[in-house]
Scaffold this active site. Structure first.
Site, mmCIF file in Angstrom:
data_model
loop_
_atom_site.group_PDB
_atom_site.id
_atom_site.type_symbol
_atom_site.label_atom_id
_atom_site.label_comp_id
_atom_site.label_asym_id
_atom_site.label_seq_id
_atom_site.Cartn_x
_atom_site.Cartn_y
_atom_site.Cartn_z
ATOM 1 N N CYS A 2 0.885 -1.182 0.222
ATOM 2 C CA CYS A 2 0.099 0.064 -0.026
ATOM 3 C C CYS A 2 0.832 1.370 -0.095
ATOM 4 C CB CYS A 2 -1.036 0.003 1.025
ATOM 5 S SG CYS A 2 -1.982 -1.266 1.553
ATOM 6 N N ARG A 27 3.930 -0.255 -4.769
ATOM 7 C CA ARG A 27 3.658 -0.769 -3.554
ATOM 8 C C ARG A 27 2.313 -1.753 -3.460
ATOM 9 N NH1 ARG A 27 6.815 1.932 0.162
ATOM 10 N NH2 ARG A 27 5.398 1.285 1.955
ATOM 11 N N TRP A 74 -2.668 -2.800 -1.555
ATOM 12 C CA TRP A 74 -2.274 -4.409 -2.056
ATOM 13 C C TRP A 74 -3.060 -4.829 -0.675
ATOM 14 C CZ3 TRP A 74 0.153 -8.119 1.104
ATOM 15 C CH2 TRP A 74 0.613 -9.216 0.269
ATOM 16 N N ASN A 100 -1.503 2.340 5.634
ATOM 17 C CA ASN A 100 -0.648 1.313 4.909
ATOM 18 C C ASN A 100 -0.308 0.562 6.201
ATOM 19 O OD1 ASN A 100 1.567 -0.272 3.981
ATOM 20 N ND2 ASN A 100 3.159 1.257 4.129
ATOM 21 N N GLY A 101 -0.204 -0.756 6.398
ATOM 22 C CA GLY A 101 0.013 -1.444 7.660
ATOM 23 C C GLY A 101 -1.297 -2.624 7.703
ATOM 24 N N GLU A 479 18.566 -17.047 -7.834
ATOM 25 C CA GLU A 479 18.176 -15.807 -8.286
ATOM 26 C C GLU A 479 17.412 -15.654 -9.468
ATOM 27 O OE1 GLU A 479 17.191 -13.381 -6.773
ATOM 28 O OE2 GLU A 479 17.292 -11.589 -8.284
ATOM 29 N N LYS A 483 13.759 -14.580 -10.339
ATOM 30 C CA LYS A 483 13.174 -13.650 -11.287
ATOM 31 C C LYS A 483 12.079 -14.121 -12.582
ATOM 32 C CE LYS A 483 14.271 -10.437 -9.942
ATOM 33 N NZ LYS A 483 14.861 -10.472 -8.786
ATOM 34 N N GLU A 486 8.706 -14.703 -10.660
ATOM 35 C CA GLU A 486 7.934 -13.565 -10.602
ATOM 36 C C GLU A 486 7.478 -12.367 -11.467
ATOM 37 O OE1 GLU A 486 9.598 -10.544 -7.676
ATOM 38 O OE2 GLU A 486 11.734 -10.836 -8.761
ATOM 39 N N HIS A 502 19.634 -37.083 -7.854
ATOM 40 C CA HIS A 502 18.742 -37.597 -6.681
ATOM 41 C C HIS A 502 17.349 -37.331 -6.828
ATOM 42 C CE1 HIS A 502 22.950 -38.614 -5.389
ATOM 43 N NE2 HIS A 502 23.279 -37.446 -5.622
ATOM 44 N N LYS A 602 6.430 -4.295 -4.149
ATOM 45 C CA LYS A 602 7.790 -3.822 -4.050
ATOM 46 C C LYS A 602 8.398 -3.991 -2.508
ATOM 47 C CE LYS A 602 11.781 -2.309 -5.497
ATOM 48 N NZ LYS A 602 12.387 -3.428 -6.189
#
Ligand code: M6R
Length: 607
Positions: A2, A27, A74, A100-101, A479, A483, A486, A502, A602
């Site tokens: 948010c 955000r 969000w 936001n929170g 990494e 990438k 996402e 294995h 983000k």
């Protein structure tokens, strides 16, 4: 998670709010809304979906006002919908709040408010805030005290922007554990979750601390603690420009940020290397009092930290562990005053990392933040901080923050190695020379842009992509896999090449892309054998290795991306670049909104 923005001044606020929200869209982007005071009434517009929906709605029904608050969401509590969008308001629409929170005790407060006769129009945790403000206002005329009572009642995290028709010339704001800055302008003032939202208008900001309350009119900013003491805070000047926070002609921030890496890596090295010596003397770390190091981080910062462990152990010979913040906190870690806990976070606001920092401090450990955001919570709460000089990273997918974090790890371990007398001058200078050489080598990989785009076009229809590597290359593979997941929505897995047989090799079938990173000289022949194993089972193989290994790989790999030759200890700086480009182009060619992939944000300020 948010973004909030607020404006009080002489201009029409709705344009400034929309502009600010667009800068904060990274955000969260499930829905957006605005509340303004017009003729002593609060007017609201809230729209599910991207900020353009709100913008369209404002074109059809313009709001003209000098005071507004806005929000991009969000979703945590309640689905993305017009009703659950912020701002939320009290029952007679005289108070509006953006948040936001997360309010952790909202359910019990909600029950109390329902019993008092209040009604709710959303499923959010936030709505209890305007209703509590309303409730406490009934017995108290001082709105500052009403706010402190409300803050004392709620548990959790918040950055709040509040307007009240009783105070048509004032924006109130407060924060705990979610970021909030106050921007100081000429005859106008601002609040925002992050600096880019207001940088077009001012570069002078106050970073609000926990339990601080701001009261803004167009020509005054007063900041109080929760006990009614006015606080005198330092006004910070933001050094980076608005251009750095725009796309500058690139189709997406992610591509721009990938291309900025020669510069951001160079800036980060330059900042800490003086006269060919790494200088971290300002850090208050006594290595004689440290027996172990823990890197704690999430996501890409965690993947970067894996490289941190590799170089700390190899060069500085210090026992080093890496932990995922959300797991580490609950794993009863063996931390004490002899542990150095290094928190790695681009945003400096990731709640799990922040909580791990607080745990480490409570156990007496020394803490060091490595972050990109000056004044962020993690930067402020850690004992020491080392900043990366990546500049603002806007795309949700982290790229330049990762390589600058790695640059810090290499410099710190060189610094520690020298302090421990583990390195002679010749070897030390060899490291410095290589640091200087890295940006140019990164630049030369970026010139393979078109070839990598072509390779990406062959991945679009694949459901699965596998990444292989050994030691440092395996960390890079992790990494690369993140990438691709996402931004391109492709299921990926990274495996240590030697572990493949294995179990995982059962997943290899005709046409499955297997991307290998091969830079570690001592292991290269073993890794080539692993590629042959998957190729003979039908995999389409792509390898990333030094130019000099082209012939060695000719037989086993269908496609080859060369990176410039370099001592393999530095290979991680280079091999990640084509992998970032590959993820970017796979996403862009699939028509995905690369900078704002679905379900992500983000800055993750929820646990
Ligand atoms: O701001 P932080 O570095 O603490 O963020 C950690 C992760 O949320 C972040 O790296 C995330 O994994 C990115 N989307 C990766 O590209």
């Amino acid at each position: 998670m948010c973004g909030i923005v607020g404006y009080i001044g002489e201009q029409n606020s709705s344009e400034i709010i929309i502009d600010g929200l667009k800068k904060l869209e990274y955000r969260g982007y499930d829905s957006a809304g605005i509340a303004a005071i017009v003729d002593s009434n609060i007017v609201l517009q809230k729209k599910q979906g991207r900020i353009v929906n709100l913008e369209e709605s404002l074109k059809n029904n313009p709001i003209t006002s000098n005071i507004s608050i806005g929000h991009t969401r969000w979703a945590t509590h309640g689905v993305p919908s017009d009703e659950n969008s912020h701002p939320h308001f009290n029952n007679d629409k005289t108070i509006a709040v953006v948040h936001n929170g997360i309010i952790e005790n909202f359910a019990e407060i909600k029950n109390e408010l329902l019993e008092l006769g209040y009604s709710f129009s959303s499923e959010t945790d936030t709505e209890v805030i305007p209703l509590l403000l309303d409730y406490y206002s009934k017995s108290n005329d001082n709105f500052y005290e009403v706010i402190t009572k409300t803050l004392n009642k709620i548990d959790g995290s918040y950055a709040l922007g509040i307007i009240n028709t009783k105070y048509p010339d004032t924006i109130f704001c407060a924060r705990k554990d979610s970021p909030l800055v106050i921007g100081k302008g000429e005859n106008e003032n601002f609040i925002a979750s992050d600096v880019p939202a207001i940088l077009k208008y001012t570069n002078k900001v106050y970073f609000l601390d926990n339990y601080e309350i701001g009261i803004l009119t167009k020509d005054s900013i007063k900041i109080y603690d929760i006990n009614n003491n006015e606080i005198s805070k330092e006004l910070s000047e933001i050094k980076w420009s608005i251009e750095q926070a725009t796309k500058a002609g690139y189709p997406h921030f992610m591509l721009k940020e990938i291309f900025e890496q020669p510069e951001s890596i160079k800036n980060t090295f330059k900042h800490y290397i003086k006269n060919n010596k790494v200088d971290f003397d300002y850090l208050n770390i006594d290595l004689n009092k440290i027996d172990s190091i823990y890197f704690i981080a999430c996501g890409t910062a965690y993947n970067a930290a894996l490289q941190g462990k590799y170089i700390f152990q190899k060069l500085a010979k210090i026992k080093t562990e890496v932990g995922i913040a959300s797991e580490f906190r609950y794993s009863e870690p063996f931390l004490d005053e002899k542990s150095l806990v290094i928190l790695v976070s681009q945003s400096g606001e990731t709640l799990d990392t922040l909580a791990a920092l607080r745990l480490a401090k409570s156990l007496g450990s020394k803490t060091l933040a490595i972050t990109n955001v000056v004044g962020s919570s993690i930067a402020r709460e850690a004992d020491d901080v080392v900043y990366t000089y990546a500049g603002p990273e806007i795309a949700v997918a982290s790229t330049k923050a990762y390589t600058t974090q790695v640059a810090i790890f290499y410099m710190l371990s060189l610094y520690f190695a020298e302090k421990k007398n583990l390195i002679d001058n010749e070897k030390y200078q060899y490291f410095i020379e290589n640091f200087y050489a890295i940006p140019k080598k990164v630049q030369s990989i970026l010139e393979l842009n078109d070839e990598i785009k072509d390779i990406a076009s062959t991945l679009l229809d694949n459901e699965h992509v596998f990444f292989l590597g050994r030691t440092l290359d395996y960390y890079l593979a992790q990494e690369a896999a993140l990438k691709m997941k996402e931004v391109a929505y492709i299921h990926t897995e990274a495996f240590p090449s030697g572990e493949l047989k294995h179990g995982t090799i059962a997943l290899i079938e005709d046409g499955v892309p297997v991307i290998s990173v091969l830079t570690q000289e001592a292991l290269i022949h073993k890794s080539v054998s692993n590629i042959k194993e998957v190729k003979s089972r039908g995999a389409r193989t792509l390898s990333i290795s030094f130019e000099k290994h082209k012939d060695l790989l000719a037989e086993s790999t269908d496609l080859f991306i060369p990176i410039p030759n370099i001592d393999d200890i530095f290979a991680g700086f280079l091999s990640i670049i084509p992998l970032q480009l590959l993820a970017y182009y796979t996403s862009a060619l699939k028509g995905i909104d690369v900078d704002k992939p679905r379900n992500l944000a983000k800055s993750v300020t929820v646990e």
